[in-house]
Design a protein around this motif. Sequence first.
Motif, PDB file in Angstrom:
ATOM      1  N   ARG A 108       3.984  -3.265   7.960  1.00  0.00           N
ATOM      2  CA  ARG A 108       5.284  -3.931   7.933  1.00  0.00           C
ATOM      3  C   ARG A 108       5.309  -5.074   8.949  1.00  0.00           C
ATOM      4  O   ARG A 108       5.794  -6.172   8.661  1.00  0.00           O
ATOM      5  N   THR A 111       3.478  -8.010   7.638  1.00  0.00           N
ATOM      6  CA  THR A 111       4.294  -8.666   6.610  1.00  0.00           C
ATOM      7  C   THR A 111       5.328  -9.592   7.245  1.00  0.00           C
ATOM      8  O   THR A 111       5.613 -10.667   6.733  1.00  0.00           O
ATOM      9  N   ASP A 135      -0.090   3.933  -2.760  1.00  0.00           N
ATOM     10  CA  ASP A 135      -0.493   2.697  -3.437  1.00  0.00           C
ATOM     11  C   ASP A 135       0.424   1.545  -3.052  1.00  0.00           C
ATOM     12  O   ASP A 135      -0.015   0.406  -2.945  1.00  0.00           O
ATOM     13  N   LEU A 136       1.703   1.842  -2.870  1.00  0.00           N
ATOM     14  CA  LEU A 136       2.634   0.787  -2.483  1.00  0.00           C
ATOM     15  C   LEU A 136       2.231   0.183  -1.146  1.00  0.00           C
ATOM     16  O   LEU A 136       2.186  -1.033  -0.978  1.00  0.00           O
ATOM     17  N   HIS A 137       1.906   1.031  -0.192  1.00  0.00           N
ATOM     18  CA  HIS A 137       1.517   0.525   1.126  1.00  0.00           C
ATOM     19  C   HIS A 137       0.161  -0.169   1.078  1.00  0.00           C
ATOM     20  O   HIS A 137      -0.048  -1.167   1.764  1.00  0.00           O
ATOM     21  N   ALA A 139      -1.063  -1.812  -1.481  1.00  0.00           N
ATOM     22  CA  ALA A 139      -0.833  -3.126  -2.098  1.00  0.00           C
ATOM     23  C   ALA A 139      -0.140  -4.060  -1.119  1.00  0.00           C
ATOM     24  O   ALA A 139      -0.422  -5.253  -1.072  1.00  0.00           O
ATOM     25  N   SER A 140       0.745  -3.502  -0.320  1.00  0.00           N
ATOM     26  CA  SER A 140       1.458  -4.319   0.661  1.00  0.00           C
ATOM     27  C   SER A 140       0.472  -4.835   1.719  1.00  0.00           C
ATOM     28  O   SER A 140       0.518  -6.007   2.098  1.00  0.00           O
ATOM     29  N   THR A 143      -1.700  -7.575   0.192  1.00  0.00           N
ATOM     30  CA  THR A 143      -0.925  -8.805   0.006  1.00  0.00           C
ATOM     31  C   THR A 143      -0.640  -9.487   1.340  1.00  0.00           C
ATOM     32  O   THR A 143      -0.768 -10.710   1.465  1.00  0.00           O
ATOM     33  N   ALA A 144      -0.265  -8.693   2.334  1.00  0.00           N
ATOM     34  CA  ALA A 144       0.125  -9.266   3.631  1.00  0.00           C
ATOM     35  C   ALA A 144      -1.067  -9.883   4.358  1.00  0.00           C
ATOM     36  O   ALA A 144      -0.884 -10.695   5.259  1.00  0.00           O
ATOM     37  N   VAL A 265      -7.461  -1.409  -5.067  1.00  0.00           N
ATOM     38  CA  VAL A 265      -6.120  -1.986  -5.090  1.00  0.00           C
ATOM     39  C   VAL A 265      -6.146  -3.506  -5.244  1.00  0.00           C
ATOM     40  O   VAL A 265      -5.330  -4.083  -5.956  1.00  0.00           O
TER      41      VAL A 265
ATOM     42  N   THR B 143       6.200  -7.658  -0.870  1.00  0.00           N
ATOM     43  CA  THR B 143       5.561  -8.060   0.384  1.00  0.00           C
ATOM     44  C   THR B 143       5.450  -9.581   0.480  1.00  0.00           C
ATOM     45  O   THR B 143       5.724 -10.167   1.532  1.00  0.00           O
ATOM     46  N   LEU B 269       8.555   0.924   1.585  1.00  0.00           N
ATOM     47  CA  LEU B 269       7.823  -0.050   2.407  1.00  0.00           C
ATOM     48  C   LEU B 269       8.675  -0.510   3.589  1.00  0.00           C
ATOM     49  O   LEU B 269       8.166  -1.198   4.476  1.00  0.00           O
TER      50      LEU B 269
END
Lengths: 509, 509
Positions: A108, A111, A135-137, A139-140, A143-144, A265, B143, B269
């Motif tokens: 976070r 991000t 998976d959400l984290h 992917a985050s 991406t970040a 991912v 993100t 997230l």
Amino acid sequence: MNALAAHLPDAAGLIARRAGILTYQSPVVYMRVDCEICRSEGFEAQTRVEIEWKGRTVIATVHHVAADWLGHGEAGLSEPAWRVLGLSGGEMLAIRHPPVLESERHIRGKTYGASLDYEKLKTIMHDVAAGRLSDLHLASFVTATAGGRMSHEETVALTRAMIDVGERLHWPFSPVMDKHCVGGLPGNRTTPLVVAIVTACGLVMPKTSSRAITSPAGTADTMETLAPVNLDLQAMRRVVEKVGGCIVWGGSVQLSPADDVLIRVSRPLDLDGTAQLVASVLSKKAAAGSERVLIDIPVGPTAKVRSEEAADELGGLLEHVGEAVGLQLRVVRTDGTQPVGRGVGPALEARDVLAVLQRDSAAPADLRERALLLAGHLLEIGGKAGPGAGYALAQQALDSGQAWTQFVAICEAQGGLRQPPVAPHVRPYLAGAAGVVTAVDNRKLAMVAKLAGAPGAPAAGITLEVKLGDRIARGQPLFHVHAQTTGELEYAQAYANRQQGLVTIEEIA
Amino acid sequence: MNALAAHLPDAAGLIARRAGILTYQSPVVYMRVDCEICRSEGFEAQTRVEIEWKGRTVIATVHHVAADWLGHGEAGLSEPAWRVLGLSGGEMLAIRHPPVLESERHIRGKTYGASLDYEKLKTIMHDVAAGRLSDLHLASFVTATAGGRMSHEETVALTRAMIDVGERLHWPFSPVMDKHCVGGLPGNRTTPLVVAIVTACGLVMPKTSSRAITSPAGTADTMETLAPVNLDLQAMRRVVEKVGGCIVWGGSVQLSPADDVLIRVSRPLDLDGTAQLVASVLSKKAAAGSERVLIDIPVGPTAKVRSEEAADELGGLLEHVGEAVGLQLRVVRTDGTQPVGRGVGPALEARDVLAVLQRDSAAPADLRERALLLAGHLLEIGGKAGPGAGYALAQQALDSGQAWTQFVAICEAQGGLRQPPVAPHVRPYLAGAAGVVTAVDNRKLAMVAKLAGAPGAPAAGITLEVKLGDRIARGQPLFHVHAQTTGELEYAQAYANRQQGLVTIEEIA
């Protein structure tokens, strides 16, 4: 109200049951929709829960079941969860809300623009490797850290963190040689050739390779048609001690395990950012105990690296990070405009490799050239040849038959040289018109090879009979499809017949 | 080789079977591990596939099954997939590789620094709302657009796109009033009071509210203990035409459906970025046909908005975007330092609401004050009171009993006023020491209320008996737990007994 709840102050209890569902790297726990524990604890569909048995824990996603296969008081576990906990069925599991992970806060933070240091990245990579992040984290995180948001310093720290959360091999030899190709071209199976040549010249090269993930063949799949590749670390060490090199499957050794998760991912997101690519490649090399590494960057309009500028940037970062983690690197660029060799599929690529080693006059010249080029560079950075003299030394090793003898020795040490299998069904795909080959769709050809059965059926795949610029007649075979069953042959052919532009032929005035 | 494959040139065919597994918003298709179609098409675990039946399509994640409940040639579908396709079982489904979505490219572009315009955002929001994007892509979007990466222009475009991919209500009245509170405080149930007051004064306020997602009660849950709230659009219109306002559940109307999906992903997230928050709030308001909207921003160290500076930034962006999408906004700040009222849980909060409306001397003064403040602002922006005169008008409507009469009329129009249920089991939680209340842990108190059964058991929850700064004696009740069953009562109490700092009491020298 479940009677268990009163006895379990910190967690709800359910009986373990194997659901027999494969959810890849994402553990899932199945609970009945009428499960009282779910209601009282607020375990809704898609909630993440921590499951514990005898000190082992796994974090899983809740899926609710309204069918009869799951009994009252039972929790069904998908295969990844089952494996991590080491269950055999009937155990009483403790199920609770998962702790908030420090890594989630770090992701976070990134991000929101904070930078990541080694300690934070190590915490994240540890949780990535242990499967604790959703998976959400994941992917985050991917991406970040994409799109140029990682400084060189952060990329070095990421590479170190990826190395440090896995095992690391140490060899009683030096220098330990290695190679890597950024973004494979179909049929570009130089590794067995390069290992044979450079180890024939006295260098040590304990090569671990991957199996196919989305392609019709990985180096390990191809090599397996010639010799056993499922060697554990002990067996691999014995082979290298005996013959100076090996070509084995890297999957049985836990090298840079976080990388495997991040690749899963980042691939569907198509976010193979430079920082992650560099960390991925170099962490695997450093963890494998390699010291001097040749990086091959094919450059071409349809290759992974599309321009000289992109190759400059990637090469520069590879060298910077490589030096920081103690690797001696040489980066070379090669032609990435079209496939290499003839075969696409494990055994068919192995045949190309054998033809080159055995100095067959029909051997694919492009594969041979690339192997000599790469082996030459390795001989130079390994100290066996002076600057510019590596290619000639490699050529000598290949043409004298030393490389072939060495390859046989490697195969024997790995468990015995064998002949690649031959597919019983072969059918040509014919040119519908005369003209010149102006384009080849690598992706679609790879799909034909996969539909024909590769890599599951090792003999399956295609052999490409033309190269860009070839002048061909109507009715001439453009490629052959090889299959184990007539069903697969027809399935692959039906697909090929429906496609436009598998091989583009233009009439030349 | 499955015999079906030859007959299906573009897609593999499997027979539909309801798996009876709830996977929330993430459709899953279960296929046997020995499924030939999977092998030939490369449908591995976690692959995304497109499933079609009679022109309807859904994109689902593949999970492989090694258990007996799924037969050969069958594809098991999780509930979200089953619903979207409208199946009843036994249908022949076409299963294929999904198309590459334009939205995926746009998300990747944003990750690499490109900006998003209305057209791109609309494409993305369309796929978000239709469930076509994987969780990985959703997390990547959330993100890539967090951390100040969205310009004001992009935030306006995002808000418009979210409005335009859902339904939009139109009312034959003007002005249409609305309110929203950013980041709820426990027990802060002002909405029923505000609607009753402002509609009693002649304004129109068709209020749609949400149910609890992670809290012990949403406004819709609370209101449901007083009157039916599951009204469809037709019924809602009839109520508003009759009495000028309503307080119904918004879930049966498809307003800003993309927002619901994004909230599911951004919550775990913890990425409630300003841009997404603003787009979320304002898209829902605009889609609901609201024209003049009061936004309440509670500010406090443990509230969602923690400082005056953060409130400035959020308020400014809300006003900018609100104007761009045609909303007339007023933003007010309120005290966010502690819970509001006494009750936490649907019926217990409803009792607080009734007490205020009925001018009960024991009614929570803080809840009354907040409701008058907010209603006063709405009366001013709705044109019923001059600047600064709204509060007095609201007070008059409440103290004269007009608001209570109006509330009864609204409830009757929605299907009948009813008495909130009373929990059969109530137990006090006593102070372990004498002193002054210096802190209250909202999160833990909410958990006690949920373990006691709220909101599933509407009578369950807690009643907080103290406020910050209260001087209390040892053994005095700090709160009461209300439950439908003794089991839940004990479960909630056992949790409360194990916690530190539910209510902090310090001895004052």
